[in-house]
Design an enzyme around this catalytic site. Structure first.
Site, PDB file in Angstrom:
ATOM      1  N   TYR A  38       0.867  -0.845  -0.037  1.00 33.97           N
ATOM      2  CA  TYR A  38      -0.041  -0.400  -0.106  1.00 33.97           C
ATOM      3  C   TYR A  38       0.599   1.254  -0.379  1.00 33.97           C
ATOM      4  O   TYR A  38       0.258   1.787  -0.719  1.00 33.97           O
ATOM      5  CB  TYR A  38      -0.748  -0.020   1.364  1.00 33.97           C
ATOM      6  CG  TYR A  38      -2.119  -1.054   1.325  1.00 33.97           C
ATOM      7  CD1 TYR A  38      -3.180  -0.982   0.496  1.00 33.97           C
ATOM      8  CD2 TYR A  38      -1.184  -2.114   2.058  1.00 33.97           C
ATOM      9  CE1 TYR A  38      -4.059  -2.395   0.946  1.00 33.97           C
ATOM     10  CE2 TYR A  38      -2.620  -2.986   2.309  1.00 33.97           C
ATOM     11  CZ  TYR A  38      -3.968  -3.274   2.013  1.00 33.97           C
ATOM     12  OH  TYR A  38      -4.633  -4.213   1.794  1.00 33.97           O
TER      13      TYR A  38
ATOM     14  N   ASN B 246     -12.577  -1.791  -4.965  1.00 33.72           N
ATOM     15  CA  ASN B 246     -12.859  -2.345  -6.601  1.00 33.72           C
ATOM     16  C   ASN B 246     -13.954  -3.247  -6.549  1.00 33.72           C
ATOM     17  O   ASN B 246     -14.006  -4.209  -6.141  1.00 33.72           O
ATOM     18  CB  ASN B 246     -11.466  -3.275  -6.250  1.00 33.72           C
ATOM     19  CG  ASN B 246     -11.797  -4.213  -7.525  1.00 33.72           C
ATOM     20  OD1 ASN B 246     -11.743  -3.617  -8.478  1.00 33.72           O
ATOM     21  ND2 ASN B 246     -10.048  -4.589  -7.786  1.00 33.72           N
TER      22      ASN B 246
ATOM     23  N   CYS C 188      -6.859  -6.437  -6.785  1.00 34.04           N
ATOM     24  CA  CYS C 188      -6.381  -6.222  -5.731  1.00 34.04           C
ATOM     25  C   CYS C 188      -5.765  -6.960  -4.931  1.00 34.04           C
ATOM     26  O   CYS C 188      -5.046  -6.644  -2.941  1.00 34.04           O
ATOM     27  CB  CYS C 188      -8.123  -5.644  -4.788  1.00 34.04           C
ATOM     28  SG  CYS C 188      -8.969  -6.322  -4.958  1.00 34.04           S
ATOM     29  N   HIS C 189      -5.875  -8.922  -4.720  1.00 33.60           N
ATOM     30  CA  HIS C 189      -5.393  -9.012  -3.506  1.00 33.60           C
ATOM     31  C   HIS C 189      -3.492  -9.168  -3.744  1.00 33.60           C
ATOM     32  O   HIS C 189      -2.977  -9.723  -2.851  1.00 33.60           O
ATOM     33  CB  HIS C 189      -5.774 -11.045  -4.013  1.00 33.60           C
ATOM     34  CG  HIS C 189      -5.400 -10.920  -5.447  1.00 33.60           C
ATOM     35  ND1 HIS C 189      -6.300 -10.587  -6.551  1.00 33.60           N
ATOM     36  CD2 HIS C 189      -4.579 -11.697  -5.815  1.00 33.60           C
ATOM     37  CE1 HIS C 189      -5.963 -11.242  -7.736  1.00 33.60           C
ATOM     38  NE2 HIS C 189      -4.763 -11.522  -7.547  1.00 33.60           N
TER      39      HIS C 189
ATOM     40  N   GLU D 225      -1.459 -18.122  -7.670  1.00 33.85           N
ATOM     41  CA  GLU D 225      -0.246 -17.195  -8.920  1.00 33.85           C
ATOM     42  C   GLU D 225       1.305 -17.525  -8.344  1.00 33.85           C
ATOM     43  O   GLU D 225       1.461 -18.023  -9.483  1.00 33.85           O
ATOM     44  CB  GLU D 225      -0.593 -15.787  -8.857  1.00 33.85           C
ATOM     45  CG  GLU D 225      -2.083 -15.683  -9.586  1.00 33.85           C
ATOM     46  CD  GLU D 225      -2.205 -13.557  -9.369  1.00 33.85           C
ATOM     47  OE1 GLU D 225      -1.297 -12.836  -9.128  1.00 33.85           O
ATOM     48  OE2 GLU D 225      -3.486 -12.837  -9.548  1.00 33.85           O
TER      49      GLU D 225
END
Length: 153
Positions: free
Chosen positions: A87, A108, A116-117, A145
């Protein structure tokens, strides 16, 4: 507005479109019928993402938000698959405050598609996640991912 619910490892996801662009992705069960080309393509790309065959989404998206939120979401889309950005780092790049970035993340309307993850707190802390399941879902998405990055570099 047309919507379509698709299965995912995280439960049913309902995607909504308007005027040829995606506007929302929600963790809820809704209509299963298709017929809208952008929803059908989004369903296909989400299935590929969860199968580890896709790292990026190539879809028309029109999330509703303030100019600042739009800038945050655009920056999120540039975070590479399987990687994270804090952030604070996002705030520095945008000339803003980390708390404001966190607020935009929480608003979002297209989670997963606008990743956003991939935004985390300082020192790798998970931060929050507004999607169903909260930080557990965020951890699952990042883990997915990272696992897929190892399988398909």
């Amino acid at each position: 507005m047309p919507s379509l619910t698709v299965p995912s490892p995280l439960g049913p996801l309902t995607i909504t479109s308007a005027d040829g662009a995606l506007t929302a992705l929600d963790w809820r069960d809704g209509p299963r019928e298709g017929g809208d080309a952008v929803l059908e393509e989004a369903a296909r790309q989400l299935a590929d993402y969860f199968a580890g065959k896709r790292a990026d989404f190539d879809l028309p998206m029109r999330p509703a938000g303030t100019a600042f939120q739009q800038r945050v979401w655009e920056l999120m889309c540039r975070i590479p698959y399987g990687q994270t950005m804090t952030y604070g780092a996002m705030a520095r790049e945008l000339g803003s405050a980390a708390r404001a970035v966190g607020g935009a993340c929480g608003r979002n309307p297209l989670p997963i598609l606008i990743p956003c993850h991939r935004v985390v707190g300082g020192g790798g802390a998970s931060g929050g996640y507004s999607g169903f399941g909260g930080v557990e879902t965020k951890a699952w998405l990042l883990g997915h991912e990272r696992r897929m990055s190892l399988v398909h570099p």
